[in-house]
Design a protein around this motif. Structure first.
Motif, PDB file in Angstrom:
ATOM      1  N   ALA A 531       0.697  -1.228   0.159  1.00  0.00           N
ATOM      2  CA  ALA A 531       0.032   0.082  -0.002  1.00  0.00           C
ATOM      3  C   ALA A 531       0.822   1.353   0.029  1.00  0.00           C
ATOM      4  N   VAL A 532       0.430   2.348  -0.861  1.00  0.00           N
ATOM      5  CA  VAL A 532       1.507   3.401  -0.799  1.00  0.00           C
ATOM      6  C   VAL A 532       0.442   4.711  -0.152  1.00  0.00           C
ATOM      7  N   ILE A 533       1.045   5.321   0.751  1.00  0.00           N
ATOM      8  CA  ILE A 533       0.405   6.279   1.228  1.00  0.00           C
ATOM      9  C   ILE A 533       1.158   7.933   0.809  1.00  0.00           C
ATOM     10  N   THR A 534       0.480   8.651   0.228  1.00  0.00           N
ATOM     11  CA  THR A 534       0.993   9.864  -0.353  1.00  0.00           C
ATOM     12  C   THR A 534       0.786  11.084   0.735  1.00  0.00           C
ATOM     13  N   LEU A 535       1.814  12.133   0.815  1.00  0.00           N
ATOM     14  CA  LEU A 535       1.701  13.111   1.351  1.00  0.00           C
ATOM     15  C   LEU A 535       1.623  14.361   0.402  1.00  0.00           C
ATOM     16  N   GLU A 536       0.705  15.414   0.654  1.00  0.00           N
ATOM     17  CA  GLU A 536       0.607  16.411  -0.350  1.00  0.00           C
ATOM     18  C   GLU A 536       1.925  17.266  -0.361  1.00  0.00           C
ATOM     19  N   LYS A 537       2.210  17.948  -1.389  1.00  0.00           N
ATOM     20  CA  LYS A 537       3.608  18.589  -1.813  1.00  0.00           C
ATOM     21  C   LYS A 537       3.863  19.704  -0.638  1.00  0.00           C
ATOM     22  N   SER A 538       3.028  20.249  -0.160  1.00  0.00           N
ATOM     23  CA  SER A 538       3.046  21.226   0.877  1.00  0.00           C
ATOM     24  C   SER A 538       4.023  20.839   2.027  1.00  0.00           C
ATOM     25  N   PRO A 539       5.225  21.315   2.295  1.00  0.00           N
ATOM     26  CA  PRO A 539       6.194  20.734   3.127  1.00  0.00           C
ATOM     27  C   PRO A 539       5.720  20.616   4.516  1.00  0.00           C
ATOM     28  N   THR A 540       4.886  21.449   5.189  1.00  0.00           N
ATOM     29  CA  THR A 540       4.906  21.707   6.574  1.00  0.00           C
ATOM     30  C   THR A 540       3.235  21.231   6.837  1.00  0.00           C
ATOM     31  N   ARG A 541       2.430  20.968   5.826  1.00  0.00           N
ATOM     32  CA  ARG A 541       0.961  20.869   5.958  1.00  0.00           C
ATOM     33  C   ARG A 541       0.730  19.724   6.904  1.00  0.00           C
ATOM     34  N   PHE A 542       1.162  18.556   6.599  1.00  0.00           N
ATOM     35  CA  PHE A 542       0.813  17.268   7.422  1.00  0.00           C
ATOM     36  C   PHE A 542       1.603  17.195   8.892  1.00  0.00           C
ATOM     37  N   TRP A 543       2.749  17.232   8.705  1.00  0.00           N
ATOM     38  CA  TRP A 543       3.594  17.467  10.050  1.00  0.00           C
ATOM     39  C   TRP A 543       3.364  18.214  11.139  1.00  0.00           C
ATOM     40  N   MET A 544       3.054  19.489  10.214  1.00  0.00           N
ATOM     41  CA  MET A 544       3.095  20.836  11.196  1.00  0.00           C
ATOM     42  C   MET A 544       1.590  21.084  11.910  1.00  0.00           C
ATOM     43  N   GLU A 545       0.464  20.649  10.984  1.00  0.00           N
ATOM     44  CA  GLU A 545      -0.892  20.993  11.320  1.00  0.00           C
ATOM     45  C   GLU A 545      -1.310  20.082  12.496  1.00  0.00           C
ATOM     46  N   HIS A 546      -0.698  19.021  12.369  1.00  0.00           N
ATOM     47  CA  HIS A 546      -1.370  17.990  13.562  1.00  0.00           C
ATOM     48  C   HIS A 546      -0.356  17.635  14.652  1.00  0.00           C
ATOM     49  N   PRO A 547      -0.650  17.844  15.894  1.00  0.00           N
ATOM     50  CA  PRO A 547       0.005  17.706  17.314  1.00  0.00           C
ATOM     51  C   PRO A 547       0.500  16.300  17.209  1.00  0.00           C
ATOM     52  N   GLU A 548       1.324  16.017  17.844  1.00  0.00           N
ATOM     53  CA  GLU A 548       2.106  14.828  18.070  1.00  0.00           C
ATOM     54  C   GLU A 548       1.006  13.788  18.692  1.00  0.00           C
ATOM     55  N   PRO A 549       0.138  14.174  19.687  1.00  0.00           N
ATOM     56  CA  PRO A 549      -0.818  12.718  20.062  1.00  0.00           C
ATOM     57  C   PRO A 549      -1.319  12.494  18.926  1.00  0.00           C
ATOM     58  N   VAL A 550      -2.006  13.301  17.959  1.00  0.00           N
ATOM     59  CA  VAL A 550      -2.588  12.700  16.798  1.00  0.00           C
ATOM     60  C   VAL A 550      -1.847  12.198  15.779  1.00  0.00           C
ATOM     61  N   LEU A 551      -0.551  12.474  15.703  1.00  0.00           N
ATOM     62  CA  LEU A 551       0.213  11.729  14.568  1.00  0.00           C
ATOM     63  C   LEU A 551       0.708  10.285  15.466  1.00  0.00           C
ATOM     64  N   ALA A 552       0.828  10.273  16.799  1.00  0.00           N
ATOM     65  CA  ALA A 552       0.961   9.151  17.171  1.00  0.00           C
ATOM     66  C   ALA A 552      -0.155   8.175  17.110  1.00  0.00           C
TER      67      ALA A 552
END
Length: 660
Positions: A531-552
């Motif tokens: 399975a392939v998961i793609t992130l959008e090209k915006s460099p900080t959108r996914f990792w910066m918009e979501h807090p660490e508990p959500v990413l965990a």
């Protein structure tokens, strides 16, 4: 782009020394031997020393004297002691043998003058020739004499050195005698200037006092003739005279300031006289009253004003005379500004001071050169060369040596040529390529099992190191071995994983976020193990918009559905997007490319990852020509091979590899 930090530089220097031991040793001795020879050739010197007390010079006993001549502080006294002027005076008083020693055994070289003369000679001009007296003075100041503080309050140690003990003693004695003479001469000059200024001030004060006394006597005589002091006195003529005198004095001061400073005795005297007259005129204006077109005061007020003038002038005269007497007494006591506490003695024990200093400097320079030369060789142009080099550089296991596949051996699929293990190619090198990834997977699987890990971050120093190709083929290998594998295309700079794979199981990262109305996305593994998961090209959108508990929680959802999760990270030196998820990643693989990836860049990546608390599991070497490539020893050269039956290619090569 990250910059080199101290840890990276130290690591690179240590690596350079280990790799180029012979160059480091040879450089050390090449630098040390000639410097040591120069140091040993230096003759032993004799050092004569004396301890003296330099006093602060102050002739002033009032604010007036301080205005005329500011005190000569210890800093000024030391500047005189070290000045070129004093060195010239010392040269004038030295015996001939000492001057000859300064000329014949010169230690100081004026490189600036030599450089200027080279330029002048090149331009066809005559060189500047320094006279022997100036050369001797420069030698004295820059090579032979030393001055250092030996205590508080102006205690100085004066030292002189020479290969002849008598010359060393002469130098110290010459400095002490010359400083005393110059200091006394300066004291006498300052005393003469101060005495002249005070004498001029006294003459002016006496003149003012005489005028004030005459004015009072004249008033008393006129009052006696009129029969009393109750008549109104017209002071217009007095004010006019004083104003004219004030204007004349101001004009004189202005003329003096064209050629003299404000501290010049004549200027100070005129300024003092102007102040006295301004005080008198101001006081008279305060008590006078206009009437009948004139300024007048009562007789008693006028008499009181004249008496106050006399008192003011007498006080000024007394102050100036007392100041002159005090200044003369203080000047006599300040003529000796240097007192010898410990006189110089004839030295009897030679010292190798300069020789040892040169040798120590040579050792330091040789050590620096022994480190710098190998460091520069590695820093400026040293790509990674082979598996052994990479292991020494990283200190971690190298999981695979991936051979280079020529583009003509790679079938075109999806409009691009990307080396993939699922593309059949009738070439032995393609089979080696596939088997290297299988070997890498088994080693990684064992390591991850020991660490109970699932999430692996794959990165590289630069985009051209083959990181994405490594991630893609490792994911394909895991999937082919029957493991549910999730490949995350987190390279927001040049990520093309889905474009190169065209996987059916393709998702966006946001689909697995917790808290959605429909719940997190479930991967249908019936469509395949990859399975392939793609992130959008915006460099900080996914990792910066979501807090660490959500990413965990997001990682937990993916871990539950997958056996392995591979993250295709952007090059760390080009993007810092993923540096904040170290606690969510089980390990890191650093991909390097043989003869391309620079050692300094690899060390910078390693330093950044360790700084952000990532665990580096190992490395992968692309385009490798290492003899340790798995299965490679079972093959014959390409030119000697016979054409193979395409239907039997797979089974034959597999048997050949296993038997090898």
């Amino acid at each position: 782009m990250q910059t080199l930090d101290a840890k990276t530089i130290i690591a690179l220097a240590w690596l350079s020394l280990r790799r180029h031991k012979l160059i480091a040793v040879v450089t050390f001795f090449l630098l040390l031997i000639p410097v040591s020879i120069v140091g040993l050739m230096k003759k032993p010197v004799y050092v004569a020393k004396a301890t003296v007390l330099i006093k602060q010079n102050n002739y002033a006993s009032s604010s007036l004297a301080n205005h005329l001549h500011t005190p000569r502080s210890l800093g000024i006294q030391l500047a005189i002691l070290k000045s070129q002027y004093l060195a010239g005076k010392v040269i004038d008083n030295l015996p001939e043998r000492t001057i000859k020693d300064l000329e014949e055994n010169a230690e100081y070289t004026d490189y600036q003058s030599k450089f200027i003369n080279v330029i002048r000679t090149t331009l066809g001009k005559s060189p500047i020739i320094m006279n022997p007296r100036e050369k001797a003075a420069m030698e004295l100041r820059n090579a032979r004499m030393g001055f250092r503080g030996a205590g508080y309050g102006g205690i100085i140690e004066i030292s002189g050195e020479s290969t002849d003990p008598h010359v060393a003693l002469d130098l110290v004695n010459g400095y002490i005698d010359s400083f005393k003479d110059i200091s006394s001469h300066f004291a006498l000059e300052q005393q003469a200037d101060l005495d002249k200024s005070l004498s001029l001030q006294i003459l002016n004060a006496r003149s003012l006092l005489k005028k004030s006394e005459e004015d009072l006597l004249d008033f008393q005589n006129r009052a006696e003739k009129r029969g009393g002091k109750h008549h109104r006195v017209d002071v217009s003529s007095y004010l006019s005279q004083e104003s004219d005198m004030l204007s004349a004095l101001r004009m004189r001061k202005a003329q003096l300031l064209l050629t003299e400073t404000r501290s010049h005795p004549d200027v100070v005297a005129v300024t003092q006289e102007i102040r006295e007259i301004e005080k008198k005129v101001g006081k008279l204006h305060s008590i006078a009253k206009p009437g009948d077109g004139s300024m007048g005061v009562s007789g008693s007020a006028w008499e009181s004003f004249l008496e106050s003038n006399i008192k003011m002038d007498k006080d000024l005269l007394s102050e100036l005379e007392q100041e002159r007497s005090s200044a003369r007494i203080i000047a006599d006591s300040n003529l000796e500004n240097l007192i010898v506490i410990d006189p110089p003695l004839l030295p009897v024990k030679p010292q190798m001071t300069k020789g040892f200093k040169i040798i120590l400097v040579g050792v330091a320079g040789a050590l620096g050169g022994a480190v710098a030369v190998p460091f520069l060789l590695v820093f400026f142009h040293k790509p990674i060369q082979g598996e052994t080099n990479l292991k020494k550089l990283s200190g971690v296991p190298n999981f695979a040596n991936i051979p280079r596949l020529s583009s003509r051996h790679i079938p075109e699929r999806n409009g691009v040529r990307v080396p993939r293990i699922d593309q059949m190619a009738d070439k032995e090198s393609a089979w080696i390529f596939e088997k290297e990834f299988e070997s890498m997977f088994f080693r990684l699987k064992k390591t991850l099992k020991l660490q109970k890990g699932q999430v692996l971050l794959i990165t590289s120093p630069a985009p051209e190191d083959g990181k994405s190709v490594t991630s893609l083929n490792l994911a394909l290998t895991m999937a082919r071995m029957g493991h549910h594998t999730t490949l995350m295309d987190a390279d927001t700079i040049r990520g093309r994983v889905q474009q190169n794979l065209r996987s059916v199981n393709h998702f966006q990262a946001e689909e697995f976020l917790p808290g959605n109305d429909e719940g997190p996305r479930v991967i249908d593994w019936n469509q395949g193990n990859l399975a392939v998961i793609t992130l959008e090209k915006s460099p900080t959108r996914f990792w910066m918009e979501h807090p660490e508990p959500v990413l965990a929680k997001w990682f937990e959802i993916l871990r539950f559905q997958s056996d392995f999760i591979l993250i295709d990270s952007p090059p760390i030196l080009a993007s810092t997007d993923l540096l904040g998820i170290s606690s969510l990643v089980d390990g890191v693989l650093i991909v390097a490319r043989n003869n391309v990836t620079q050692e300094r860049d690899f060390l910078r990546v390693e330093s950044v990852l360790k700084e952000h608390h990532f665990e580096i599991m190992g490395t992968v070497l692309n385009d490798s020509t290492s003899p340790h490539i798995q299965y490679s020893y079972g093959y014959t050269p390409e030119s000697k091979k016979k054409p193979r039956d395409s239907s039997k290619t797979s089974s034959k090569t597999k048997k050949k590899g296993i038997s090898g």
